[in-house]
Write an enzyme that holds these catalytic residues in place. Structure first.
Site, mmCIF file in Angstrom:
data_model
loop_
_atom_site.group_PDB
_atom_site.id
_atom_site.type_symbol
_atom_site.label_atom_id
_atom_site.label_comp_id
_atom_site.label_asym_id
_atom_site.label_seq_id
_atom_site.Cartn_x
_atom_site.Cartn_y
_atom_site.Cartn_z
ATOM 1 N N TRP A 1 84.066 60.120 -7.153
ATOM 2 C CA TRP A 1 84.417 60.814 -8.408
ATOM 3 C C TRP A 1 83.267 60.993 -9.398
ATOM 4 O O TRP A 1 83.287 62.205 -9.895
ATOM 5 C CB TRP A 1 85.442 60.254 -9.067
ATOM 6 C CG TRP A 1 86.807 60.164 -8.241
ATOM 7 C CD1 TRP A 1 87.394 58.906 -7.624
ATOM 8 C CD2 TRP A 1 87.634 61.104 -7.611
ATOM 9 N NE1 TRP A 1 88.628 59.467 -6.820
ATOM 10 C CE2 TRP A 1 88.521 60.730 -6.842
ATOM 11 C CE3 TRP A 1 87.501 62.575 -7.874
ATOM 12 C CZ2 TRP A 1 89.398 61.406 -6.131
ATOM 13 C CZ3 TRP A 1 88.352 63.356 -6.819
ATOM 14 C CH2 TRP A 1 89.334 62.761 -6.227
ATOM 15 N N ASP B 1 84.325 57.910 -17.483
ATOM 16 C CA ASP B 1 85.597 58.366 -16.800
ATOM 17 C C ASP B 1 86.223 56.867 -16.511
ATOM 18 O O ASP B 1 85.587 56.087 -15.820
ATOM 19 C CB ASP B 1 85.147 58.962 -15.599
ATOM 20 C CG ASP B 1 86.582 59.232 -14.740
ATOM 21 O OD1 ASP B 1 87.372 58.797 -15.057
ATOM 22 O OD2 ASP B 1 86.231 59.899 -13.612
ATOM 23 N N LYS C 1 97.283 55.760 -13.357
ATOM 24 C CA LYS C 1 97.022 54.688 -12.996
ATOM 25 C C LYS C 1 97.690 53.452 -13.774
ATOM 26 O O LYS C 1 98.726 52.970 -13.544
ATOM 27 C CB LYS C 1 95.372 54.363 -13.004
ATOM 28 C CG LYS C 1 94.673 55.310 -12.421
ATOM 29 C CD LYS C 1 94.653 55.626 -11.008
ATOM 30 C CE LYS C 1 93.823 56.496 -10.437
ATOM 31 N NZ LYS C 1 93.738 56.885 -8.852
#
Length: 356
Positions: free
Chosen positions: A102, A169, A193
């Site tokens: 990511w 992030d 999450k």
């Protein structure tokens, strides 16, 4: 049989969140309407959005420090674009740490906006560790990092102190551990999450860093527009925001981030202890960079995979196979996963050792 949900995301949430969400789908706040059909401009939902944004700032210890919380759409992937659009100057420069899939995706998007320097990368080692000892160019408009790498099971334990905005992030470890969150100027995280179902993205931004890059930003990608509209510039993802509020309330009632960190550390210690003790298994990530959220591990002999897979499935475990980039297994131990579920997995690993 109770399922022990190790899915990497969307993932396990607290049972009370499921129950309260289910009730709200049928009848929200005794209004006779479902949370799925109420107006986002209604008094009831405005109260949900306001409380959720306030709780985020409170739980992160950022009250009175100039931060705003937003619940947006588009996932963390849209933030790969919004961050440089809002922070990188025309003809400017950004600095990125490449620690996983990511992070690499974020770098790709940033390159569309200007000079993007990769200060360090662990790609050649299949991202099995967090790069260290790097230097960030002093003329960069901001530095971007990824706190936890879901796929590879690595996590940043330390963050640099820099004279520039730091963007992070935190999609897969937000609210899981205590940090000095004021070190970060922009934090973003997909909800799916530790916070809620897929469909909304949390953005926490220090207002003073905005509006300084000289760019004309499309309205939907402009953080200042979303702040001015109190996170409702357009119709927000109502249900995911509500479920996120319920999860934030659950976390606060539990004792906040400090309390959940102790539980998360206990879960990680239990599982990593068995991975290191059991001669049938080995960890996939560098020990010093192991994630408390996503434990990646392998069988030393894949001939035992069929037996092990049958055993953990029979024990009611779900979501354990590793990502194709790593293979083996990945146990995602997000906030709502109880210690008892980790013990079930450890017991299965011990049982496999006895049977071999």
């Amino acid at each position: 049989m109770k399922k022990h949900n190790y899915s990497a995301g969307p993932c396990i949430l607290p049972q009370e969140v499921f129950e309260k969400s289910a009730q709200a789908i049928l009848n929200f706040n005794n209004s006779g309407l479902s949370i799925l059909e109420i107006s986002h401009r209604s008094k009831d939902f405005v109260a949900v959005m306001d409380e959720a944004r306030t709780l985020v700032i409170e739980l992160l210890g950022l009250e009175g420090k100039g931060y705003q919380a937003l619940f947006l759409a588009g996932g963390a992937s849209l933030e790969f674009i919004m961050a440089p659009y809002n922070l990188m100057k025309e003809g400017g420069k950004s600095a990125y740490l490449d620690s996983g899939t990511w992070a690499s995706a974020a770098i790709k998007e940033a390159k569309l906006f200007g000079d993007t320097v990769v200060v360090a990368s662990s790609k050649e080692e299949n991202y099995n560790h967090i790069p260290k000892g790097y230097t960030v160019p002093s003329d960069a408009d901001y530095f971007h990092c990824t706190s936890n790498n879901t796929i590879f099971g690595t996590q940043m334990k330390e963050f640099p102190s820099l004279d520039m905005p730091i963007v992070c992030d935190m999609s897969s470890d937000i609210f899981s551990r205590e940090l000095d969150f004021s070190k970060f100027d922009l934090i973003y995280a997909g909800a799916q999450k530790n916070m809620g179902p897929a469909g909304t993205t949390l953005v926490v931004v220090k207002e003073e860093i905005l509006g300084k890059n000289g760019r004309i930003i499309p309205s939907m990608l402009d953080y200042t527009k979303h702040i001015k509209a109190e996170s409702m510039y357009n119709t927000p993802p109502v249900f995911p925001v509500y479920a996120s509020l319920l999860t934030l309330q659950w976390l606060k009632n539990l004792g906040g981030v400090a309390a959940i960190e102790k539980i998360n550390n206990a879960k990680a210690a239990l599982l990593y202890g068995e991975i290191d003790r059991n001669p049938l298994f080995k960890g996939a990530a560098a020990v010093e960079d192991r994630s408390t959220m996503n434990a990646t591990f392998l069988l030393n002999d894949t001939a035992h995979a069929e037996t092990f897979d049958a055993m953990w499935k029979a024990a009611g475990i779900s979501g354990l196979p590793g990502h194709r980039s790593v293979g083996g297994y990945r146990a995602s131990m997000y906030n709502a996963l109880p210690l008892e579920s980790v013990q079930v997995l450890v017991d299965v690993m011990k049982e496999l050792e006895k049977n071999i």
